[in-house]
Design an enzyme around this catalytic site. Structure first.
Site, PDB file in Angstrom:
ATOM      1  N   GLU A  65      28.337  47.740  20.094  1.00  0.00           N
ATOM      2  CA  GLU A  65      28.147  46.286  19.993  1.00  0.00           C
ATOM      3  C   GLU A  65      29.439  45.544  19.669  1.00  0.00           C
ATOM      4  O   GLU A  65      29.404  44.414  19.193  1.00  0.00           O
ATOM      5  CB  GLU A  65      27.084  45.965  18.934  1.00  0.00           C
TER       6      GLU A  65
ATOM      7  N   HIS B 164      25.140  43.692  11.705  1.00  0.00           N
ATOM      8  CA  HIS B 164      24.049  43.858  12.666  1.00  0.00           C
ATOM      9  C   HIS B 164      23.202  45.040  12.200  1.00  0.00           C
ATOM     10  O   HIS B 164      23.743  46.097  11.851  1.00  0.00           O
ATOM     11  CB  HIS B 164      24.597  44.135  14.063  1.00  0.00           C
TER      12      HIS B 164
ATOM     13  N   TYR C 210      11.836  27.338   2.057  1.00  0.00           N
ATOM     14  CA  TYR C 210      13.089  26.585   1.990  1.00  0.00           C
ATOM     15  C   TYR C 210      14.337  27.466   2.091  1.00  0.00           C
ATOM     16  O   TYR C 210      15.422  26.999   2.439  1.00  0.00           O
ATOM     17  CB  TYR C 210      13.129  25.697   0.739  1.00  0.00           C
TER      18      TYR C 210
ATOM     19  N   HIS D  22      18.808  46.806  12.297  1.00  0.00           N
ATOM     20  CA  HIS D  22      17.476  46.803  12.900  1.00  0.00           C
ATOM     21  C   HIS D  22      16.426  46.852  11.775  1.00  0.00           C
ATOM     22  O   HIS D  22      15.689  47.837  11.674  1.00  0.00           O
ATOM     23  CB  HIS D  22      17.286  48.022  13.808  1.00  0.00           C
TER      24      HIS D  22
ATOM     25  N   TYR E 183      25.636  27.433  -4.470  1.00  0.00           N
ATOM     26  CA  TYR E 183      24.731  28.242  -5.295  1.00  0.00           C
ATOM     27  C   TYR E 183      24.871  29.717  -4.897  1.00  0.00           C
ATOM     28  O   TYR E 183      24.680  30.083  -3.737  1.00  0.00           O
ATOM     29  CB  TYR E 183      23.285  27.773  -5.081  1.00  0.00           C
TER      30      TYR E 183
ATOM     31  N   HIS F 160      15.251  44.019  19.662  1.00  0.00           N
ATOM     32  CA  HIS F 160      16.449  44.737  19.230  1.00  0.00           C
ATOM     33  C   HIS F 160      16.643  44.719  17.714  1.00  0.00           C
ATOM     34  O   HIS F 160      16.506  45.745  17.055  1.00  0.00           O
ATOM     35  CB  HIS F 160      17.656  44.112  19.955  1.00  0.00           C
TER      36      HIS F 160
HETATM   37  P1  13P Z   1      26.573  51.833  17.459  1.00  0.00           P
HETATM   38  O1  13P Z   1      26.276  53.169  16.819  1.00  0.00           O
HETATM   39  O2  13P Z   1      27.323  51.981  18.761  1.00  0.00           O
HETATM   40  O3  13P Z   1      27.242  50.895  16.504  1.00  0.00           O
HETATM   41  O4  13P Z   1      25.247  51.140  17.966  1.00  0.00           O
HETATM   42  C1  13P Z   1      24.004  51.094  17.422  1.00  0.00           C
HETATM   43  C2  13P Z   1      23.271  49.854  17.825  1.00  0.00           C
HETATM   44  O5  13P Z   1      22.673  49.223  17.039  1.00  0.00           O
HETATM   45  C3  13P Z   1      23.270  49.302  19.153  1.00  0.00           C
HETATM   46  O6  13P Z   1      22.604  48.062  19.093  1.00  0.00           O
END
Ligand code: 13P
Length: 215
Positions: free
Chosen positions: A76, A95, A116, A97, A211, A158
């Site tokens: 990514e 990033h 809020y 999941h 804050y 995703h």
């Molecule tokens: P990487 O291990 O390449 O960082 O990818 C995992 C991932 O979340 C792809 O969306």
């Protein structure tokens, strides 16, 4: 230009990856993290278990495309690079999941102003970027657009992205996004929840400036 001594920053990235899994907002190597460094970014390597990472495994990518590192960067890297290039207000990108946020993203739902605290992501909603295959320029384009005027978004089918003025803040915001997602999911069986007005969210944004982590 490559930043001078970035070892400490590399260590912080590794610690944050481990924390991301410990806190339950990620699993395995599904997530990735980047931080601005010089005229480019430091980003996690692809598919390496976080507890095996050492500072030299983190990859540097310049905004002009130069790659320095002994590992391949996260699949990514495109959205990490594009967000940090285009958003000068952002210093770090997380990033992951997380279960609740990803469930909403599977339903292609963003998060409305149900609470809020949505204000900590910059506005009255957290958008869900349209689906595009992981690692593609299309996904990066969709993510950058969904983040306009915001510091977090979901990625359809995703996961989610949280940004911050520091890695610490991006990590904090990632947990807030997951908390809001959980609350929204808990409400949905009772019907679409009522939402706060745009004016009220702006009021909250003004009140929480400075804050805690909201900076
Ligand atoms: P990487 O291990 O390449 O960082 O990818 C995992 C991932 O979340 C792809 O969306």
């Amino acid at each position: 230009m490559v930043a001078q001594d970035d070892t400490e920053l590399r260590r912080q990235i590794i610690e944050s990856c481990i924390e991301m899994n410990r806190s339950g907002i990620n699993q395995g190597t599904s997530g990735n993290i980047s931080v601005r460094s010089g005229e480019g970014i430091l980003v996690t390597p692809t598919s390496m278990p976080y507890d095996t990472l050492v500072p030299e495994d983190i990859v540097w990518i310049g905004f002009s495309g130069e790659v320095i590192g002994k590992r391949r960067p996260s699949s990514e890297w495109r959205f990490h690079l594009d967000i940090l290039r285009e958003r000068r207000d952002v210093e770090a990108v997380v990033h992951a999941h997380p279960n609740a946020a990803t469930s909403l993203s599977i339903m292609e739902k963003g998060i409305p102003a149900i609470h809020y605290m949505i204000a900590v992501c910059g506005g009255p909603d957290i958008r869900c970027a349209p689906y595009a295959t992981f690692g593609t320029q299309d996904l990066s384009r969709n993510a950058v657009a969904a983040l306009e005027g915001r510091t977090a978004c979901l990625l359809a089918h995703h996961g989610m992205i949280a940004c911050g003025t520091s890695l610490e803040q991006a990590m904090w915001r990632a947990v807030e996004v997951e908390t809001l997602s959980r609350q929204y999911l808990d409400c949905l069986p009772m019907g679409e929840p009522p939402v706060l007005s745009d004016a009220e969210i702006q009021n909250v944004i003004d009140r929480i400036a400075g804050y805690g982590h909201s900076g």
